[in-house]
Write a protein that holds these residues in place. Sequence first.
Motif, PDB file in Angstrom:
ATOM      1  N   MET A   1      34.801  43.299  62.503  1.00 54.18           N
ATOM      2  CA  MET A   1      35.967  42.110  62.463  1.00 54.18           C
ATOM      3  C   MET A   1      35.366  40.728  61.546  1.00 54.18           C
ATOM      4  N   LEU A   2      33.959  40.690  61.998  1.00 50.85           N
ATOM      5  CA  LEU A   2      33.449  39.561  61.307  1.00 50.85           C
ATOM      6  C   LEU A   2      33.336  39.714  59.761  1.00 50.85           C
ATOM      7  N   TRP A   3      32.991  40.949  59.382  1.00 46.60           N
ATOM      8  CA  TRP A   3      33.151  40.925  57.896  1.00 46.60           C
ATOM      9  C   TRP A   3      34.736  40.719  57.458  1.00 46.60           C
ATOM     10  N   ASP A   4      35.812  41.033  58.147  1.00 44.71           N
ATOM     11  CA  ASP A   4      37.038  40.943  57.739  1.00 44.71           C
ATOM     12  C   ASP A   4      37.337  39.414  57.909  1.00 44.71           C
ATOM     13  N   ILE A   5      36.783  38.835  58.879  1.00 43.12           N
ATOM     14  CA  ILE A   5      37.168  37.439  58.962  1.00 43.12           C
ATOM     15  C   ILE A   5      36.539  36.602  57.757  1.00 43.12           C
ATOM     16  N   GLY A   6      35.160  37.113  57.539  1.00 36.88           N
ATOM     17  CA  GLY A   6      34.655  36.641  56.277  1.00 36.88           C
ATOM     18  C   GLY A   6      35.482  36.756  55.010  1.00 36.88           C
ATOM     19  N   LEU A   7      35.783  37.924  54.751  1.00 39.58           N
ATOM     20  CA  LEU A   7      36.830  38.277  53.681  1.00 39.58           C
ATOM     21  C   LEU A   7      38.012  37.350  53.497  1.00 39.58           C
ATOM     22  N   THR A   8      38.584  37.250  54.758  1.00 40.93           N
ATOM     23  CA  THR A   8      39.645  36.430  54.881  1.00 40.93           C
ATOM     24  C   THR A   8      39.611  34.999  54.445  1.00 40.93           C
ATOM     25  N   LEU A   9      38.247  34.592  54.733  1.00 41.23           N
ATOM     26  CA  LEU A   9      38.100  33.132  54.498  1.00 41.23           C
ATOM     27  C   LEU A   9      37.839  32.827  52.942  1.00 41.23           C
ATOM     28  N   PHE A  10      37.035  34.016  52.405  1.00 39.26           N
ATOM     29  CA  PHE A  10      36.752  34.078  50.856  1.00 39.26           C
ATOM     30  C   PHE A  10      38.427  33.900  50.346  1.00 39.26           C
ATOM     31  N   ASN A  11      39.187  34.942  50.673  1.00 39.42           N
ATOM     32  CA  ASN A  11      40.204  34.877  49.932  1.00 39.42           C
ATOM     33  C   ASN A  11      41.217  33.516  49.997  1.00 39.42           C
ATOM     34  N   MET A  12      40.825  32.970  51.067  1.00 34.46           N
ATOM     35  CA  MET A  12      41.631  31.494  51.105  1.00 34.46           C
ATOM     36  C   MET A  12      41.336  30.419  49.923  1.00 34.46           C
ATOM     37  N   VAL A  13      39.785  30.590  49.373  1.00 29.45           N
ATOM     38  CA  VAL A  13      39.438  29.580  48.552  1.00 29.45           C
ATOM     39  C   VAL A  13      39.372  30.300  47.091  1.00 29.45           C
ATOM     40  N   ALA A  14      39.299  31.637  47.122  1.00 31.88           N
ATOM     41  CA  ALA A  14      39.248  32.159  45.625  1.00 31.88           C
ATOM     42  C   ALA A  14      40.580  32.236  45.001  1.00 31.88           C
ATOM     43  N   PRO A  15      40.467  32.154  43.671  1.00 38.33           N
ATOM     44  CA  PRO A  15      41.895  32.314  42.762  1.00 38.33           C
ATOM     45  C   PRO A  15      42.374  33.589  43.102  1.00 38.33           C
ATOM     46  N   LEU A  16      43.661  33.815  43.104  1.00 36.21           N
ATOM     47  CA  LEU A  16      44.380  35.162  43.121  1.00 36.21           C
ATOM     48  C   LEU A  16      44.270  35.734  41.797  1.00 36.21           C
ATOM     49  N   LYS A  17      44.085  37.077  41.898  1.00 35.48           N
ATOM     50  CA  LYS A  17      43.975  38.247  40.790  1.00 35.48           C
ATOM     51  C   LYS A  17      45.311  37.887  39.733  1.00 35.48           C
ATOM     52  N   PRO A  18      45.260  37.851  38.467  1.00 33.64           N
ATOM     53  CA  PRO A  18      46.291  38.012  37.615  1.00 33.64           C
ATOM     54  C   PRO A  18      47.251  39.133  38.096  1.00 33.64           C
ATOM     55  N   ALA A  19      48.693  38.951  37.869  1.00 36.55           N
ATOM     56  CA  ALA A  19      49.658  39.624  38.384  1.00 36.55           C
ATOM     57  C   ALA A  19      49.625  40.865  37.668  1.00 36.55           C
ATOM     58  N   GLY A  20      49.148  41.008  36.524  1.00 39.77           N
ATOM     59  CA  GLY A  20      49.211  42.320  35.982  1.00 39.77           C
ATOM     60  C   GLY A  20      47.727  42.980  35.941  1.00 39.77           C
ATOM     61  N   SER A  21      46.854  42.328  36.556  1.00 38.01           N
ATOM     62  CA  SER A  21      45.328  43.013  36.838  1.00 38.01           C
ATOM     63  C   SER A  21      44.892  43.053  38.079  1.00 38.01           C
ATOM     64  N   VAL A  22      45.568  43.517  38.861  1.00 43.89           N
ATOM     65  CA  VAL A  22      45.230  43.827  40.337  1.00 43.89           C
ATOM     66  C   VAL A  22      44.254  44.854  40.285  1.00 43.89           C
ATOM     67  N   VAL A  23      44.901  45.936  39.764  1.00 41.35           N
ATOM     68  CA  VAL A  23      44.105  47.241  39.799  1.00 41.35           C
ATOM     69  C   VAL A  23      42.856  46.845  38.912  1.00 41.35           C
ATOM     70  N   PRO A  24      41.618  47.305  39.214  1.00 44.54           N
ATOM     71  CA  PRO A  24      40.555  46.792  38.481  1.00 44.54           C
ATOM     72  C   PRO A  24      40.582  47.795  37.100  1.00 44.54           C
ATOM     73  N   ALA A  25      39.810  47.102  36.110  1.00 40.89           N
ATOM     74  CA  ALA A  25      39.519  48.027  34.768  1.00 40.89           C
ATOM     75  C   ALA A  25      39.039  49.149  34.835  1.00 40.89           C
ATOM     76  N   GLY A  26      39.369  50.334  34.295  1.00 38.56           N
ATOM     77  CA  GLY A  26      38.506  51.584  34.441  1.00 38.56           C
ATOM     78  C   GLY A  26      39.232  52.357  35.476  1.00 38.56           C
ATOM     79  N   PHE A  27      39.948  51.807  36.501  1.00 35.45           N
ATOM     80  CA  PHE A  27      40.804  52.542  37.516  1.00 35.45           C
ATOM     81  C   PHE A  27      42.119  53.064  37.230  1.00 35.45           C
TER      82      PHE A  27
END
Length: 267
Positions: A1-27
């Motif tokens: 849960m601590l890991w999950d909360i940390g990821l949540t906080l990171f997501n709050m400040v990081a830019p969103l992925k472009p709409a057409g590039s959610v799936v990583p390249a090569g996948f």
Amino acid sequence: MLWDIGLTLFNMVAPLKPAGSVVPAGFPGAGGLWPEYAPPGPGDSRCSCPGLNALANHRILPHSGRGISFRDLHAAVRSTYNFAPTFSFYVPNYIAGILGRSYWTDKFNLSDIDVHNGIEHDASLTREDTYLKHDQGQPSLPLIHELLACGTGPGGDLTAEDLSRIMGRRRADARRTNPQYSLSTFHKLFSSSNSAILLKMFGGSQKDLRTILLEERLPTGWQSSERHQMGLTMTAFQPIVMRIELGIKEEVDGSPHSRGGEKPKSS
């Protein structure tokens, strides 16, 4: 849960992925180009989860639906639907525990996960109850059409309020028609989580959900509506889950049903 909360906080400040590039390249699915779809054939294993069945139908998981490692499931769910690594680890690990297997070394068939009241539960929006229809790998077309028809958003898209309303109706119907009906608090929240995924990953889109639920196929050009850099975390997921669950008013014979699962007593 601590890991999950940390990821949540990171997501709050990081830019969103472009709409057409959610799936990583090569996948599989990068740029919306999904591997060729093929419905299951005789002997192929499927389960009650349309999202997992779609992964097998596109060969992101083995098309047979058999001999899948829990770690491969983690990777496929993460890259395809953009769940956070915490979320995409938690669910396969929980399934492994239910089956008495090791997340790290063991494998499973998709149908294995449908042990009743494990993660499979009564009053599903896409499957008849196990008591009424044993094969959970087969979607219930009448239930899905009823779900899709309840959308009140633009173009008939589903909203959280729509899901609360249809789930209340579905639970009441299941209680009436299934003499072995059971739905614990845990499974109520799990069913609301499944419904919340329709909003978080598919944006409630009538068009996309019709394809994923009826055909168990990923629409051409589709990518997850969840665009946070680290994916959907369990922490960020809970508010929409609780919004849906707390909005449910189960009714039996036109009368509200109490949350404790007992019929209101007449005075």
